[in-house]
Design a protein around this motif. Structure first.
Motif, PDB file in Angstrom:
ATOM      1  N   GLN A  37       5.270   3.158   3.946  1.00 57.01           N
ATOM      2  CA  GLN A  37       4.172   2.484   4.643  1.00 57.01           C
ATOM      3  C   GLN A  37       4.009   3.148   5.999  1.00 57.01           C
ATOM      4  O   GLN A  37       4.979   3.242   6.759  1.00 57.01           O
ATOM      5  N   THR A  38       2.810   3.625   6.296  1.00 56.68           N
ATOM      6  CA  THR A  38       2.567   4.175   7.630  1.00 56.68           C
ATOM      7  C   THR A  38       2.129   3.060   8.565  1.00 56.68           C
ATOM      8  O   THR A  38       1.536   2.069   8.139  1.00 56.68           O
ATOM      9  N   SER A  39       2.413   3.234   9.823  1.00 55.92           N
ATOM     10  CA  SER A  39       1.822   2.377  10.841  1.00 55.92           C
ATOM     11  C   SER A  39       0.351   2.765  10.959  1.00 55.92           C
ATOM     12  O   SER A  39      -0.063   3.843  10.510  1.00 55.92           O
ATOM     13  N   GLY A  40      -0.419   1.903  11.568  1.00 55.11           N
ATOM     14  CA  GLY A  40      -1.830   2.199  11.754  1.00 55.11           C
ATOM     15  C   GLY A  40      -2.038   3.453  12.575  1.00 55.11           C
ATOM     16  O   GLY A  40      -1.356   3.661  13.584  1.00 55.11           O
ATOM     17  N   GLN A  41      -2.970   4.274  12.126  1.00 52.61           N
ATOM     18  CA  GLN A  41      -3.292   5.532  12.813  1.00 52.61           C
ATOM     19  C   GLN A  41      -4.692   5.424  13.410  1.00 52.61           C
ATOM     20  O   GLN A  41      -5.630   5.000  12.738  1.00 52.61           O
ATOM     21  N   LEU A  42      -4.790   5.816  14.660  1.00 59.06           N
ATOM     22  CA  LEU A  42      -6.071   5.803  15.367  1.00 59.06           C
ATOM     23  C   LEU A  42      -6.764   7.149  15.208  1.00 59.06           C
ATOM     24  O   LEU A  42      -6.130   8.141  14.820  1.00 59.06           O
ATOM     25  N   PRO A  43      -8.052   7.212  15.545  1.00 58.20           N
ATOM     26  CA  PRO A  43      -8.778   8.486  15.443  1.00 58.20           C
ATOM     27  C   PRO A  43      -8.480   9.406  16.615  1.00 58.20           C
ATOM     28  O   PRO A  43      -9.358   9.732  17.419  1.00 58.20           O
ATOM     29  N   LEU A  44      -7.225   9.816  16.698  1.00 59.19           N
ATOM     30  CA  LEU A  44      -6.800  10.715  17.769  1.00 59.19           C
ATOM     31  C   LEU A  44      -6.902  12.167  17.314  1.00 59.19           C
ATOM     32  O   LEU A  44      -6.527  12.490  16.188  1.00 59.19           O
ATOM     33  N   ASN A  74      -4.599  11.799  10.333  1.00 57.06           N
ATOM     34  CA  ASN A  74      -3.367  11.398  11.003  1.00 57.06           C
ATOM     35  C   ASN A  74      -2.418  10.659  10.062  1.00 57.06           C
ATOM     36  O   ASN A  74      -1.197  10.783  10.193  1.00 57.06           O
ATOM     37  N   VAL A  75      -2.961   9.929   9.100  1.00 53.26           N
ATOM     38  CA  VAL A  75      -2.132   9.308   8.057  1.00 53.26           C
ATOM     39  C   VAL A  75      -1.404  10.398   7.276  1.00 53.26           C
ATOM     40  O   VAL A  75      -0.203  10.290   6.999  1.00 53.26           O
ATOM     41  N   LEU A  76      -2.123  11.466   6.910  1.00 52.75           N
ATOM     42  CA  LEU A  76      -1.480  12.565   6.175  1.00 52.75           C
ATOM     43  C   LEU A  76      -0.402  13.243   7.020  1.00 52.75           C
ATOM     44  O   LEU A  76       0.627  13.667   6.481  1.00 52.75           O
ATOM     45  N   ALA A  77      -0.618  13.346   8.317  1.00 53.58           N
ATOM     46  CA  ALA A  77       0.410  13.926   9.185  1.00 53.58           C
ATOM     47  C   ALA A  77       1.667  13.053   9.158  1.00 53.58           C
ATOM     48  O   ALA A  77       2.787  13.575   9.091  1.00 53.58           O
ATOM     49  N   GLN A  78       1.498  11.748   9.175  1.00 53.07           N
ATOM     50  CA  GLN A  78       2.652  10.847   9.096  1.00 53.07           C
ATOM     51  C   GLN A  78       3.320  10.952   7.723  1.00 53.07           C
ATOM     52  O   GLN A  78       4.552  10.949   7.619  1.00 53.07           O
ATOM     53  N   ARG A  92       1.673   9.270  -5.039  1.00 52.60           N
ATOM     54  CA  ARG A  92       0.253   8.919  -5.019  1.00 52.60           C
ATOM     55  C   ARG A  92      -0.010   7.904  -3.923  1.00 52.60           C
ATOM     56  O   ARG A  92       0.885   7.186  -3.489  1.00 52.60           O
ATOM     57  N   LEU A  93      -1.240   7.883  -3.485  1.00 55.81           N
ATOM     58  CA  LEU A  93      -1.685   6.912  -2.496  1.00 55.81           C
ATOM     59  C   LEU A  93      -1.945   5.602  -3.224  1.00 55.81           C
ATOM     60  O   LEU A  93      -2.678   5.579  -4.222  1.00 55.81           O
ATOM     61  N   LEU A  94      -1.329   4.533  -2.754  1.00 56.35           N
ATOM     62  CA  LEU A  94      -1.475   3.241  -3.416  1.00 56.35           C
ATOM     63  C   LEU A  94      -2.525   2.364  -2.747  1.00 56.35           C
ATOM     64  O   LEU A  94      -3.349   1.753  -3.424  1.00 56.35           O
ATOM     65  N   LYS A  95      -2.492   2.290  -1.420  1.00 57.73           N
ATOM     66  CA  LYS A  95      -3.377   1.346  -0.726  1.00 57.73           C
ATOM     67  C   LYS A  95      -3.695   1.833   0.669  1.00 57.73           C
ATOM     68  O   LYS A  95      -2.823   2.336   1.367  1.00 57.73           O
ATOM     69  N   GLU A 149      -4.114   2.347   8.021  1.00 59.79           N
ATOM     70  CA  GLU A 149      -2.720   2.409   7.580  1.00 59.79           C
ATOM     71  C   GLU A 149      -2.703   2.642   6.088  1.00 59.79           C
ATOM     72  O   GLU A 149      -3.676   2.352   5.391  1.00 59.79           O
ATOM     73  N   ALA A 150      -1.578   3.194   5.587  1.00 59.80           N
ATOM     74  CA  ALA A 150      -1.512   3.560   4.182  1.00 59.80           C
ATOM     75  C   ALA A 150      -0.149   3.230   3.579  1.00 59.80           C
ATOM     76  O   ALA A 150       0.866   3.269   4.278  1.00 59.80           O
ATOM     77  N   LEU A 151      -0.166   2.951   2.297  1.00 65.74           N
ATOM     78  CA  LEU A 151       1.034   2.772   1.512  1.00 65.74           C
ATOM     79  C   LEU A 151       0.984   3.824   0.415  1.00 65.74           C
ATOM     80  O   LEU A 151      -0.018   3.923  -0.305  1.00 65.74           O
ATOM     81  N   PHE A 152       2.048   4.640   0.312  1.00 60.06           N
ATOM     82  CA  PHE A 152       2.057   5.649  -0.735  1.00 60.06           C
ATOM     83  C   PHE A 152       3.405   5.721  -1.430  1.00 60.06           C
ATOM     84  O   PHE A 152       4.415   5.251  -0.895  1.00 60.06           O
TER      85      PHE A 152
END
Length: 155
Positions: A37-44, A74-78, A92-95, A149-152
């Motif tokens: 689970q990633t933390s929320g990513q901002l448009p940085l 930024n999600v992919l970077a995390q 795979r990306l779940l959510k 944020e993402a769950l993979f």
């Protein structure tokens, strides 16, 4: 899959940034079992917010979609950091959960979220198809227009 994800990023002209360090008392991602689970990513981008403000009050749908896309980068970077730099471990990306700072009358959060979803499917292929929530909120950290944020799954 490493070559495929890396090649798709390269073909899209994307160089992933270093994964952003937490801005407060949290971790950038959490691994549990074969899930991350990633933390929320901002448009940085380059340490600066690319889009601030609210949808429906000065921020266009197109700018909101661009912000969501940057959040997805930024999600992919995390994800890459969580995988030790090895995208071949990406299952795979779940959510995705997409938070959109918006005025009460704005109801196109799902269209803003497409900026992230479309990009992730482009880069991850079928492994990028995901469940999703698009949620309107009154404000986000640092006046960001979007947070994702993402769950993979880890393979």
């Amino acid at each position: 899959m490493t070559d495929t994800i890396e090649a798709r990023l390269q073909n899209a002209g994307i160089t992933l940034p270093d994964a952003a360090a937490p801005a407060a008392n949290y971790v950038p991602y959490s691994v549990f079992g074969n899930l991350c689970q990633t933390s929320g990513q901002l448009p940085l981008d380059g340490g600066k917010l690319t889009v601030t403000g609210k949808l429906g009050a000065g921020v266009s749908l197109e700018d909101g979609q661009k912000a969501a896309r940057q959040c997805a980068i930024n999600v992919l970077a995390q994800a890459k950091a969580a995988l030790g730099g090895d995208f071949s471990r990406f299952g795979r990306l779940l959510k995705l959960t997409v938070f959109v700072a918006s005025e009460p009358g704005f109801t196109d959060q799902h269209k803003v979220a497409n900026g992230a979803s479309d990009f992730l499917v482009e880069i991850l292929g079928d492994k990028g198809r995901h469940a999703r929530s698009a949620v309107g909120v009154p404000a986000l950290p640092m006046d960001a227009a979007v947070e994702v944020e993402a769950l993979f799954e880890i393979a």
